[in-house]
Scaffold this active site. Structure first.
Site, mmCIF file in Angstrom:
data_model
loop_
_atom_site.group_PDB
_atom_site.id
_atom_site.type_symbol
_atom_site.label_atom_id
_atom_site.label_comp_id
_atom_site.label_asym_id
_atom_site.label_seq_id
_atom_site.Cartn_x
_atom_site.Cartn_y
_atom_site.Cartn_z
ATOM 1 N N GLU A 161 31.786 -84.979 85.305
ATOM 2 C CA GLU A 161 31.169 -83.715 84.889
ATOM 3 C C GLU A 161 29.728 -83.847 84.402
ATOM 4 O O GLU A 161 29.454 -83.661 83.219
ATOM 5 C CB GLU A 161 32.022 -83.037 83.812
ATOM 6 C CG GLU A 161 33.403 -82.676 84.320
ATOM 7 C CD GLU A 161 34.192 -81.818 83.337
ATOM 8 O OE1 GLU A 161 33.715 -81.592 82.209
ATOM 9 O OE2 GLU A 161 35.287 -81.367 83.711
ATOM 10 N N GLU A 356 40.796 -83.020 87.805
ATOM 11 C CA GLU A 356 41.348 -82.485 86.549
ATOM 12 C C GLU A 356 41.753 -81.038 86.746
ATOM 13 O O GLU A 356 41.039 -80.265 87.373
ATOM 14 C CB GLU A 356 40.313 -82.488 85.411
ATOM 15 C CG GLU A 356 40.042 -83.824 84.810
ATOM 16 C CD GLU A 356 39.005 -83.739 83.683
ATOM 17 O OE1 GLU A 356 38.904 -82.692 83.018
ATOM 18 O OE2 GLU A 356 38.292 -84.734 83.496
HETATM 19 C C1 GBH Z 1 36.941 -81.534 80.966
HETATM 20 O O1 GBH Z 1 35.827 -80.777 80.632
HETATM 21 C C2 GBH Z 1 36.672 -82.936 80.513
HETATM 22 O O2 GBH Z 1 36.409 -83.781 81.602
HETATM 23 C C3 GBH Z 1 37.744 -83.502 79.648
HETATM 24 O O3 GBH Z 1 37.252 -84.618 78.986
HETATM 25 C C4 GBH Z 1 38.239 -82.426 78.717
HETATM 26 O O4 GBH Z 1 39.097 -82.922 77.736
HETATM 27 C C5 GBH Z 1 38.939 -81.398 79.560
HETATM 28 O O5 GBH Z 1 38.106 -80.923 80.583
HETATM 29 C C6 GBH Z 1 39.466 -80.211 78.781
HETATM 30 O O6 GBH Z 1 38.428 -79.486 78.216
HETATM 31 O O7 GBH Z 1 31.498 -72.200 81.759
HETATM 32 O O8 GBH Z 1 32.978 -70.792 80.485
HETATM 33 O O9 GBH Z 1 33.886 -72.664 81.684
HETATM 34 C C7 GBH Z 1 35.997 -79.449 80.341
HETATM 35 C C8 GBH Z 1 35.512 -78.488 81.363
HETATM 36 C C9 GBH Z 1 33.531 -77.230 81.671
HETATM 37 C C10 GBH Z 1 35.149 -76.475 80.117
HETATM 38 C C11 GBH Z 1 32.496 -76.389 80.976
HETATM 39 C C12 GBH Z 1 34.132 -75.641 79.424
HETATM 40 C C13 GBH Z 1 32.084 -74.494 79.698
HETATM 41 C C14 GBH Z 1 32.468 -73.085 79.464
HETATM 42 N N1 GBH Z 1 34.550 -77.631 80.729
HETATM 43 N N2 GBH Z 1 33.101 -75.247 80.351
HETATM 44 S S1 GBH Z 1 32.723 -72.130 80.957
#
Ligand code: GBH
Length: 448
Positions: A161, A356
């Site tokens: 990511e 994921e």
């Molecule tokens: C992943 O990131 C990670 O790789 C992991 O480490 C983590 O524990 C897991 O997911 C659970 O969170 O644009 O409204 O979606 C999280 C993915 C991407 C979620 C960016 C939050 C921002 C808000 N993230 N997103 S939105």
């Protein structure tokens, strides 16, 4: 019904599950430092206790074996395997070797992420991703790891990511290191990150027989509300790859994936950022676009779109009470696993693996001593149905649940649980949730 050779796996990451932060000369990471800053982590927790996987890896593998996954995705802590004077740390390497051996005995393939956000603090002090030497440090680290794990692991993910590293780590500031970049710095750092990826691919190809390698971005796809409207779907797809100079641009997929898969940044990149471009050479783009094997992607949610009278895209707001997980951004949008892979496949033309996908729940131990999580089961089943549907029209090779365990959910701390296995952080006890048994059934039957 999934193919016989479809990969079912689980994902974790080093800082989120290992604990034992002071063992065997591990050095400080940006998350060790960040979690100590008051107010940064919702519940003031950190990665020191978590699942204790640094000592409990044999137990971890037993659980994976019981689940019967074909593959386990975990990450290596750069801080455990390289010392502050940039030399191999044999004790740290031994841990990952042992884990891989244990997996091999259990007939489970490791899929190793080299960078899941835990930059060594000493490298951050030298400028982190703004340091033009960072890709050489990353190449060296990759060289050390791949040589140490020779014959034990052939499948690698360079970086998890990049969107979150840049947007959350360097724009919003919610993640470590929390230093805010200007646009000029942001583009420079993104370019260096892509060079880290490319140089790692190169060294993996050199060191590892029959290697597979790629990068694992994340995204939140635009979903056509009306699935029969091809024009709407096309518009959604265009928007998904669109790069604009707004607050969110470090979150887009194309700024990272176009250089890797297509050999250059999107055309509009050079226009909208003309005043802040980093130095980009032909040689850089050649390194960044070393051939990769898969489209890896992390998907959790999405947004629905429809067309207005003028034929323009409009985002549908989620109604009050819409089904969602126990974390702000996790609305249940199963079609993300249909349209996300489809858009990516159409543009980048490689087999897709979901690295994921998972659900955050306010899980509790019930009176019967068990952890019942029907919401997570429902989420996984709905998403897998969509993935199964899209795999009839594109090449989908695998799916990894986030996560094997409840773990340290970054700035949200320990209160947010994503695991198929519950972790009691007071005692270290692990309890298989209902979803563990459901996923096991899905893996066994290869169908929902
Ligand atoms: C992943 O990131 C990670 O790789 C992991 O480490 C983590 O524990 C897991 O997911 C659970 O969170 O644009 O409204 O979606 C999280 C993915 C991407 C979620 C960016 C939050 C921002 C808000 N993230 N997103 S939105």
């Amino acid at each position: 019904m999934f193919n016989n050779d479809f990969i079912f796996g689980c994902s974790t990451a080093s800082y989120q599950i290992e604990g034992y932060l002071d063992s065997d000369n591990r050095c400080e990471s940006i998350w060790d430092k960040f979690t100590k800053i008051p107010g940064k982590i919702d519940d003031n927790s950190d990665g020191s206790i978590v699942c204790g996987s640094y000592k409990k890896y044999k137990e971890d593998v037993k659980l994976l074996k019981e689940l019967k996954v074909n593959s386990y995705r975990f990450s290596i802590a750069w801080t455990r395997v390289i010392t502050e004077d940039n030399k191999p740390n044999l004790k740290g390497l031994a841990y990952y070797k042992n884990l891989c051996k244990e997996l091999k005995n259990a007939n489970i393939k490791p899929l190793i992420t080299l960078y899941h956000w835990d930059m060594p603090q000493w490298l951050e002090d030298k400028g982190g991703f703004l340091n033009d030497e960072i890709s050489n440090y990353f190449e060296y680290y990759t060289d050390v790891v791949t040589k140490a794990l020779d014959g034990l692991c052939s499948d690698y993910i360079t970086i998890n990511e990049p969107q979150c590293i840049m947007q959350l780590g360097h724009r919003v500031g919610a993640h470590a290191p929390g230093t805010i970049y200007t646009d000029k710095e942001m583009l420079h750092a993104i370019h260096n990150l892509l060079l880290c990826h490319g140089k790692a691919v190169r060294i993996i190809r050199k060191n590892v027989k029959n290697s597979t390698v790629s990068i694992a971005p994340c995204s939140r796809p635009m979903i056509p509300k009306d699935r029969d409207n091809a024009f709407l779907e096309k518009k959604c797809c265009e928007k998904y790859f669109e790069l604009k100079r707004d607050y969110e641009y470090p979150n887009t997929v194309s700024i990272y994936m176009d250089p890797v898969f297509l050999g250059d940044y999107p055309k509009e990149y050079y226009e909208i950022f003309s005043d802040v471009l980093p130095k980009i050479t032909k040689e850089d783009l050649f390194i960044i676009s070393q051939p990769v094997d898969y489209i890896y992607q992390n998907f959790y949610s999405g947004n629905y779109y429809s067309l207005n009278d003028k034929g323009e895209l409009v985002k549908e707001e989620f109604y009050k009470g819409y089904p969602e997980g126990n974390i702000s951004w996790l609305q249940v949008v199963p079609e993300a696993l249909y349209y996300g892979p489809k858009y990516l496949y159409d543009r980048y033309k490689k087999p897709v693996i979901i690295t994921e996908n998972g659900f955050c729940n306010n899980d509790v131990i019930s009176l019967d001593g068990k952890v019942h999580d029907p919401e997570r089961i429902d989420y996984i089943r709905r998403y897998l149905l969509e993935l199964d549907a899209v795999s009839k029209i594109i090449d989908v090779k695998g799916y990894y649940v986030w996560s094997l365990f409840d773990n340290f959910e970054w700035n949200n701390g320990l209160s947010k649980r994503f695991g198929l296995i519950y972790v009691d952080y007071q005692t270290g006890r692990r309890i298989k949730k209902d979803s563990f048994f459901e996923y096991k059934k899905i893996i066994k039957n290869k169908k929902i």
